[in-house]
Motif scaffolding. Structure first.
Motif, PDB file in Angstrom:
ATOM      1  N   HIS A 635       0.876  -0.967  -0.062  1.00 46.32           N
ATOM      2  CA  HIS A 635      -0.333   0.247  -0.275  1.00 46.32           C
ATOM      3  C   HIS A 635       1.142   1.134   0.187  1.00 46.32           C
ATOM      4  CE1 HIS A 635      -2.732   3.262   1.758  1.00 46.32           C
ATOM      5  NE2 HIS A 635      -3.760   2.399   1.048  1.00 46.32           N
ATOM      6  N   PRO A 636       0.922   2.339  -0.713  1.00 42.60           N
ATOM      7  CA  PRO A 636       1.519   3.633  -1.409  1.00 42.60           C
ATOM      8  C   PRO A 636       1.971   4.198   0.667  1.00 42.60           C
ATOM      9  CG  PRO A 636      -0.769   3.850  -1.591  1.00 42.60           C
ATOM     10  CD  PRO A 636      -0.742   2.372  -1.795  1.00 42.60           C
ATOM     11  N   ASN A 637       1.009   4.072   1.220  1.00 43.83           N
ATOM     12  CA  ASN A 637       0.577   4.465   2.912  1.00 43.83           C
ATOM     13  C   ASN A 637       0.863   3.415   3.773  1.00 43.83           C
ATOM     14  OD1 ASN A 637      -1.925   6.388   1.816  1.00 43.83           O
ATOM     15  ND2 ASN A 637       0.096   7.640   1.853  1.00 43.83           N
ATOM     16  N   LEU A 638       1.782   2.392   3.364  1.00 41.63           N
ATOM     17  CA  LEU A 638       2.859   1.676   4.267  1.00 41.63           C
ATOM     18  C   LEU A 638       4.264   1.711   4.139  1.00 41.63           C
ATOM     19  CD1 LEU A 638      -0.188  -1.106   4.341  1.00 41.63           C
ATOM     20  CD2 LEU A 638       0.247  -0.068   6.206  1.00 41.63           C
ATOM     21  N   VAL A 639       4.782   1.621   5.128  1.00 37.99           N
ATOM     22  CA  VAL A 639       6.019   1.334   5.149  1.00 37.99           C
ATOM     23  C   VAL A 639       6.783  -0.242   4.674  1.00 37.99           C
ATOM     24  CG1 VAL A 639       6.940   0.453   7.414  1.00 37.99           C
ATOM     25  CG2 VAL A 639       8.505   1.925   6.077  1.00 37.99           C
ATOM     26  N   ILE A 640       7.223  -0.052   3.492  1.00 35.37           N
ATOM     27  CA  ILE A 640       8.678  -1.265   2.852  1.00 35.37           C
ATOM     28  C   ILE A 640       9.121  -1.442   3.074  1.00 35.37           C
ATOM     29  CG2 ILE A 640       8.657  -1.768   0.894  1.00 35.37           C
ATOM     30  CD1 ILE A 640       7.725   0.511  -0.557  1.00 35.37           C
ATOM     31  N   LEU A 641       9.100  -3.002   3.552  1.00 35.88           N
ATOM     32  CA  LEU A 641       9.941  -3.928   4.206  1.00 35.88           C
ATOM     33  C   LEU A 641      10.895  -4.383   2.820  1.00 35.88           C
ATOM     34  CD1 LEU A 641      11.039  -5.789   6.497  1.00 35.88           C
ATOM     35  CD2 LEU A 641       9.313  -7.482   6.565  1.00 35.88           C
ATOM     36  N   TYR A 642      12.029  -4.125   3.362  1.00 34.17           N
ATOM     37  CA  TYR A 642      13.259  -4.651   2.345  1.00 34.17           C
ATOM     38  C   TYR A 642      13.470  -6.671   2.142  1.00 34.17           C
ATOM     39  CZ  TYR A 642      14.122  -0.173   0.127  1.00 34.17           C
ATOM     40  OH  TYR A 642      13.236   0.959  -0.946  1.00 34.17           O
ATOM     41  N   GLY A 643      13.679  -6.896   3.701  1.00 32.57           N
ATOM     42  CA  GLY A 643      13.729  -8.004   4.111  1.00 32.57           C
ATOM     43  C   GLY A 643      14.184  -8.083   5.741  1.00 32.57           C
ATOM     44  N   CYS A 644      15.478  -8.907   5.387  1.00 30.39           N
ATOM     45  CA  CYS A 644      15.462  -9.738   7.081  1.00 30.39           C
ATOM     46  C   CYS A 644      17.059 -10.486   6.872  1.00 30.39           C
ATOM     47  CB  CYS A 644      14.568 -10.026   7.655  1.00 30.39           C
ATOM     48  SG  CYS A 644      14.172 -11.991   7.155  1.00 30.39           S
ATOM     49  N   THR A 645      17.508 -10.049   7.846  1.00 33.03           N
ATOM     50  CA  THR A 645      18.617 -11.421   8.210  1.00 33.03           C
ATOM     51  C   THR A 645      18.245 -13.053   8.331  1.00 33.03           C
ATOM     52  OG1 THR A 645      19.410 -11.039  10.549  1.00 33.03           O
ATOM     53  CG2 THR A 645      20.538  -9.523   9.305  1.00 33.03           C
ATOM     54  N   SER A 646      19.235 -13.684   8.242  1.00 31.49           N
ATOM     55  CA  SER A 646      18.832 -14.886   8.769  1.00 31.49           C
ATOM     56  C   SER A 646      18.870 -15.412   9.789  1.00 31.49           C
ATOM     57  CB  SER A 646      19.512 -15.756   7.708  1.00 31.49           C
ATOM     58  OG  SER A 646      21.022 -16.248   7.736  1.00 31.49           O
ATOM     59  N   ARG A 647      18.761 -16.632  10.611  1.00 30.87           N
ATOM     60  CA  ARG A 647      18.816 -17.147  11.411  1.00 30.87           C
ATOM     61  C   ARG A 647      20.152 -17.503  12.633  1.00 30.87           C
ATOM     62  NH1 ARG A 647      20.871 -21.636  14.551  1.00 30.87           N
ATOM     63  NH2 ARG A 647      20.063 -22.840  12.619  1.00 30.87           N
ATOM     64  N   HIS A 648      21.263 -17.429  10.867  1.00 31.96           N
ATOM     65  CA  HIS A 648      22.553 -18.059  10.988  1.00 31.96           C
ATOM     66  C   HIS A 648      23.539 -16.163  11.345  1.00 31.96           C
ATOM     67  CE1 HIS A 648      21.526 -22.009  10.108  1.00 31.96           C
ATOM     68  NE2 HIS A 648      21.862 -21.778   8.534  1.00 31.96           N
ATOM     69  N   SER A 649      22.898 -15.019  11.108  1.00 28.21           N
ATOM     70  CA  SER A 649      23.801 -14.141  11.282  1.00 28.21           C
ATOM     71  C   SER A 649      23.744 -13.591  13.319  1.00 28.21           C
ATOM     72  CB  SER A 649      22.325 -13.090  10.807  1.00 28.21           C
ATOM     73  OG  SER A 649      21.606 -12.659  10.979  1.00 28.21           O
ATOM     74  N   ARG A 650      24.621 -12.600  13.636  1.00 20.11           N
ATOM     75  CA  ARG A 650      25.009 -12.593  14.350  1.00 20.11           C
ATOM     76  C   ARG A 650      23.458 -11.960  15.439  1.00 20.11           C
ATOM     77  NH1 ARG A 650      29.616  -9.239  14.148  1.00 20.11           N
ATOM     78  NH2 ARG A 650      29.599  -8.840  16.359  1.00 20.11           N
ATOM     79  N   GLU A 651      23.024 -11.078  14.344  1.00 17.51           N
ATOM     80  CA  GLU A 651      21.254 -10.108  15.579  1.00 17.51           C
ATOM     81  C   GLU A 651      20.605 -10.690  14.620  1.00 17.51           C
ATOM     82  OE1 GLU A 651      22.071  -6.810  17.490  1.00 17.51           O
ATOM     83  OE2 GLU A 651      24.528  -7.034  16.748  1.00 17.51           O
ATOM     84  N   LEU A 652      19.015 -10.256  14.974  1.00 14.47           N
ATOM     85  CA  LEU A 652      18.321 -10.137  13.888  1.00 14.47           C
ATOM     86  C   LEU A 652      17.954  -8.731  13.802  1.00 14.47           C
ATOM     87  CD1 LEU A 652      15.785 -12.882  15.784  1.00 14.47           C
ATOM     88  CD2 LEU A 652      17.247 -13.338  13.901  1.00 14.47           C
ATOM     89  N   LEU A 653      18.253  -8.348  12.331  1.00 18.49           N
ATOM     90  CA  LEU A 653      17.630  -7.324  11.679  1.00 18.49           C
ATOM     91  C   LEU A 653      16.371  -7.048  10.801  1.00 18.49           C
ATOM     92  CD1 LEU A 653      21.716  -6.752  11.250  1.00 18.49           C
ATOM     93  CD2 LEU A 653      20.308  -5.921  13.179  1.00 18.49           C
ATOM     94  N   LEU A 654      15.932  -6.170  10.599  1.00 20.67           N
ATOM     95  CA  LEU A 654      14.732  -6.152   9.650  1.00 20.67           C
ATOM     96  C   LEU A 654      15.274  -5.083   8.494  1.00 20.67           C
ATOM     97  CD1 LEU A 654      11.673  -6.543  12.003  1.00 20.67           C
ATOM     98  CD2 LEU A 654      12.764  -8.178  10.637  1.00 20.67           C
ATOM     99  N   VAL A 655      14.595  -4.642   7.650  1.00 17.86           N
ATOM    100  CA  VAL A 655      16.092  -3.935   6.472  1.00 17.86           C
ATOM    101  C   VAL A 655      14.681  -2.960   5.701  1.00 17.86           C
ATOM    102  CG1 VAL A 655      16.898  -3.215   4.777  1.00 17.86           C
ATOM    103  CG2 VAL A 655      17.527  -4.698   6.297  1.00 17.86           C
ATOM    104  N   TYR A 656      14.328  -1.788   5.949  1.00 14.94           N
ATOM    105  CA  TYR A 656      12.915  -1.206   5.723  1.00 14.94           C
ATOM    106  C   TYR A 656      13.605  -0.079   4.790  1.00 14.94           C
ATOM    107  CZ  TYR A 656      10.739  -2.581  10.163  1.00 14.94           C
ATOM    108  OH  TYR A 656      10.274  -3.357  10.921  1.00 14.94           O
ATOM    109  N   GLU A 657      12.936   0.739   3.981  1.00 17.17           N
ATOM    110  CA  GLU A 657      12.840   1.470   3.064  1.00 17.17           C
ATOM    111  C   GLU A 657      13.473   2.984   4.201  1.00 17.17           C
ATOM    112  OE1 GLU A 657       9.913   3.813   1.288  1.00 17.17           O
ATOM    113  OE2 GLU A 657       8.062   3.032   2.165  1.00 17.17           O
ATOM    114  N   TYR A 658      14.480   4.288   3.267  1.00 16.85           N
ATOM    115  CA  TYR A 658      13.999   5.220   4.916  1.00 16.85           C
ATOM    116  C   TYR A 658      13.022   6.573   4.421  1.00 16.85           C
ATOM    117  CZ  TYR A 658      16.670   8.698   6.652  1.00 16.85           C
ATOM    118  OH  TYR A 658      16.706   9.762   7.129  1.00 16.85           O
TER     119      TYR A 658
END
Length: 906
Positions: A635-658
């Motif tokens: 939706h044009p008025n919802l923030v876009i989620l680009y992706g995330c890290t995997s469980r194997h990464s050192r930390e859990l991260l979510l990546v959004y549009e800025y």
């Protein structure tokens, strides 16, 4: 067709156990310097409070989230269920508060008539207080109603029962002292106002035993969310969990004899500093003198012998070893509640500095004692208990001793030694009798504990004897008479059942996942979407959320290589995001979920990276919840989620549009409000776009549950991006509501949600009503610096609109007074906000209706963009796009604002 490998499902269990066991070693959510601050007290006026309260110089982590105190003009207040209460008194001993609802402490008829439910898990109404019902808008024709009438409220009655419900249109509850007796037919308003001003008492139901146990280990009582934790008392800015030994560890410690001075094999009730859980508080030993000594009321006793097998302990008064006439001897009765005196022990009594000569009374049981007295006063001793029948004929003498002697000391002594002294009265025999000491039997509770193979100790929290047992299953089984062979059989059987259940669970999960994927590939209604203009997902994404949404996402993602996508969600490596964020150095803001950082991907996309700072199960669930929701929505008025890290990464991260232009809260009453206030047309656009996003969510079966101005982001064109779905809930289409514990932000939470824990889409409508009120007023949702009736903006808005005083609510800089068109539209928005803020959900409009109403208010002639920097703030023009990169300092441009509640924007 893609099938989920079985190894991915196995990873689910590994992820679960990893997060579960690692969560016990995480830091507290504290950024204060030094957990020693929890030792400080909250002080405001005549109110002083410590644990479990926070506020003032006590950081939030020092108290329960629902017990944060506020101080304003030397008056203490607390927010409960979204309403402000004045704190009139706090009794920490009885854990009692006396409260008065702030909005009811003035004129009763002009107050906001709303009920407030005290959270039952935190507060309990005291026996000195009562709940009454206020009925208003009552039928004037009923004889039993009160003759008192409030303007615009009609006849008003106060009653202990609910008999008037049928004849009155509305009611609400109040809490008052039990001393107040309501006059149901002839309401005396002055009496009622006095009772409301006096306040009512509640008990705080926080269990203080964990904190007391924490303090006994010199720890700091703290909270992580609503869970009590114990931190080390140091200067660290993180909560370093304090190790409190368990039962097995205490058993091992307390069952091992120890050495002190010249004594070996010591056990309960004796203890040293490293064994405080193993001994009675009155029997701490000092070993520095080369002897094992303890102090009772400033008098030292030396351990002469301990024999646990023969069940006796022998002590002697240290000041009488080698000295029959110590300086200033004290008379200290020996407490037998811990260690009882053996039957052959007798109390030897010595009388010092007698002003009368009693040498004529010297006999078998009474002797003279020569000390270095310069004034010629005499000293005497009695070798039997003063109540002994053997002294029956000498009662008058002992009365004279007490009257004419300055001091007397009773000392337990060994019976046979005193018998020798009676047979041969001499200074040496008296000295020997005192140096041989007296015998004590073992503690009976400890003897029983020994017999059960336990270790004796003491619980300082309950102030009671404690017997520590080994709690390993095989030990308990042996105690119950179960043979080792039977134990082995139980273990094998249990393991077999566990393996069977795991295998069955894996089989069901594989079948369910395969069915879900098959449905997604075969459905013709599921469009293929991509959340990035630079990449196209190879997997279809549904615009609705299926029943499989509650399945774990992390294991399936963890099996994919970095850079791949999974249902529209790209998987990033930790190293890639670490490089993009310049080693996480450009912080944008903090929230209840984690810290957000600015970053630039290699493909040129500006991103906001949300870093999960807590690997607890609750945070992981929110992490997965946000992915599950945002991956499937566009939706044009919802923030876009680009992706995330995997469980194997050192930390859990979510990546959004800025989103570069901050939050709506920043522009209304934050750092951006003064230099660049947004004008009315832009605010109306913001309202429409936010409502459109929420309407889309509701159509998709999703309740946002944390709608507020800090979760409404704005880009450079002032386009809305609704964010933070960590608390959102999937709403079954065949249900009218779902039950869940209230969460959210004070000032925005639906009051009916607080009262009955029932959540539906109308809860978002109430929160949006608060946002509309902020848009027309530029005021914060909660502000304790306002008048007590106006601290809660929702209550303030309802009152102002009801009384035709919208001009007192709106921001005058928006042109309400000088522009009739602006005034008309702001009045219409205020009316819509009033509908959204109704207590009863049924009368609130839906988000679809809200969108239509707002569009109608705007009209077709309204421009889409305006120049917010124009003179007066109302000039129409074109918004200039900005190419200025995001600032490095989070102080000058916060992408989100922090929150002290259960959640905040990112």
């Amino acid at each position: 067709m893609y099938y989920l490998p079985t190894s991915s499902l196995v990873l689910f269990f590994l992820v679960f156990f990893f997060f579960f066991f690692s969560s016990n070693h995480l830091s507290c959510a504290s950024t204060k310097e030094g957990l020693g601050w929890c030792e400080a007290m909250f002080e405001c006026g005549n109110i002083t409070a410590g644990f479990p309260f926070s506020g003032g110089s006590r950081p939030q982590f020092c108290g329960h989230p629902s017990l944060e105190l506020h101080c304003f003009h030397n008056k203490t207040s607390i927010i409960i269920s979204n309403h402000l209460y004045d704190v009139l008194h706090i009794d920490q001993t009885s854990k009692t508060l006396r409260l008065a609802k702030a909005e009811l402490r003035g004129s009763f008829c002009t107050a906001t008539f709303t009920s407030t439910t005290l959270p039952p898990d935190i507060f309990e109404l005291s026996q000195t207080s009562q709940s009454l019902t206020v009925f208003y808008l009552c039928d004037r024709n009923n004889w039993y109603n009160s003759s008192y009438t409030c303007l615009h409220r009609g006849p008003v009655s106060v009653s202990k029962n609910l008999d008037y419900h049928k004849s009155c249109q509305d009611s609400f509850t109040i809490n008052v002292p039990k001393s107040y007796v309501p006059e149901e037919k002839e309401l005396n308003l002055k009496h009622l106002e006095n009772a409301l001003h006096e306040g009512f008492e509640v008990h705080v139901k926080i269990d203080e035993q964990p904190c007391e146990e924490c303090v006994s280990y010199h720890g700091i009582c703290s909270f992580k969310n609503t869970t009590q934790i114990c931190c080390k008392n140091d200067s660290s800015s993180r909560c370093n969990p304090l190790h409190i030994p368990g039962a097995n560890e205490l058993h091992r410690l307390c069952s091992q004899p120890f050495t002190c001075g010249n004594q070996n094999g010591l056990l309960y009730p004796f203890w040293t500093s490293e064994r405080k859980d193993c001994g009675h508080p009155d029997f701490e030993l000092n070993c520095s003198s080369g002897f094992a000594e303890l102090s009772i009321s400033s008098v030292k006793f030396r351990i002469l012998e301990v024999n646990y097998e023969s069940r006796f302990i022998r002590l002697a008064r240290s000041d009488y070893i080698g000295d029959l006439c110590p300086k200033d001897p004290l008379n200290v009765p020996f407490d037998e509640s811990v260690l009882p005196l053996v039957p052959n022990t007798t109390q030897l009594t010595i009388y010092y500095d007698c002003n009368q000569d009693f040498s004529g009374y010297v006999s078998t049981y009474v002797g003279a004692l020569a000390c270095d007295d310069v004034d010629g006063k005499g000293n005497y001793y009695v070798t039997r208990n003063l109540s002994s029948p053997l002294l029956q004929g000498s009662r008058g003498v002992f009365n004279d001793f007490r009257e004419f002697c300055d001091k007397n000391v009773s000392i337990p002594a060994y019976g046979p030694a005193l018998t020798t002294l009676q047979t041969s009265s001499s200074r040496d025999n008296l000295k020997k009798a005192l140096e041989e000491g007296f015998e004590l039997g073992l503690n009976q509770e400890c003897s029983r504990c020994f017999a059960l193979q336990g270790a004796c100790g003491y619980n300082r929290t309950s102030n009671r004897f404690a017997c520590y047992y080994i709690v390993e299953p095989n030990v308990r089984a042996r105690k119950k008479g179960v043979s080792p062979g039977a134990i082995a059989g139980i273990v094998v059987a249990s393991a077999s059942v566990l393996l069977f259940l795991i295998a069955g669970g894996l089989f069901c999960l594989i079948r369910r996942r395969r069915k879900t994927q098959t449905d997604q590939y075969t459905s013709k209604d599921l469009p293929v979407t991509s959340y990035s203009s630079r990449e196209t997902s190879s997997y279809p994404t549904s615009t609705t959320i299926s029943a499989s949404s509650n399945q774990s996402l992390l294991p399936s993602i963890s099996s994919l290589p970095n850079g791949s996508t999974y249902f529209g969600v790209q998987v990033f490596s930790y190293e890639e995001l670490e490089q993009a964020t310049d080693n996480f150095s450009r912080e944008l803001g903090d929230g209840g979920f984690g810290t957000v950082y600015y970053g630039m991907l290699k493909d040129g996309r500006a991103v906001a990276v949300k870093r999960l700072y807590e690997r607890s199960l609750k945070r992981v669930e929110q992490f997965k919840n946000e992915i599950e929701i945002l991956k499937s929505l566009k939706h044009p008025n919802l923030v876009i989620l680009y992706g995330c890290t995997s469980r194997h990464s050192r930390e859990l991260l979510l990546v959004y549009e800025y989103i570069s232009n901050g939050t709506l809260a920043d522009h209304l009453h934050g750092d951006r409000a003064a230099p660049r206030p947004i004008c009315w047309p832009v605010r109306l656009n913001v309202a429409i776009q936010t409502a459109s996003a929420l309407s889309f969510l509701h159509e998709s079966g999703i309740i946002h549950r944390d709608v507020k101005t800090t979760n409404i982001l704005l880009d450079e064109d002032y386009t809305v991006k609704v964010a933070d779905f960590g608390l959102s809930r999937l709403f079954p289409m065949d249900k009218t509501h779902i039950s869940t514990a209230p969460q959210g932000t004070p000032g925005y939470v639906d009051p009916e949600y607080y009262q009955c824990y029932r959540l539906n889409e109308k809860s978002d409508v109430y929160s949006f009503g608060v946002v509309l009120t902020e848009l027309i007023s530029s005021k914060e949702a909660v502000d304790i610096t306002r008048h007590r009736h106006d601290i809660n903006l929702a209550n303030m808005a309802v009152s102002k609109i009801q009384n035709n005083a919208v001009h007192e609510l709106v921001d005058p800089s928006l042109g309400f007074a000088k522009d009739p068109e602006v005034r008309r539209k702001m009045m219409a928005v205020a009316e819509l906000a009033f509908r959204c803020l109704q207590q009863e959900r049924e009368v609130r409009p839906s988000m679809d209706e809200i969108v239509e109403v707002l569009k109608g208010i705007k009209g077709e002639e309204e421009p889409d963009v305006v120049d917010i920097e124009g003179r007066g703030g109302d000039d129409v023009g074109l918004l200039r796009s900005s190419s200025v990169p995001p600032p490095i300092s989070p102080e000058t441009d916060k992408w989100t604002s922090s929150s002290d509640t259960a959640t905040s924007s990112f």
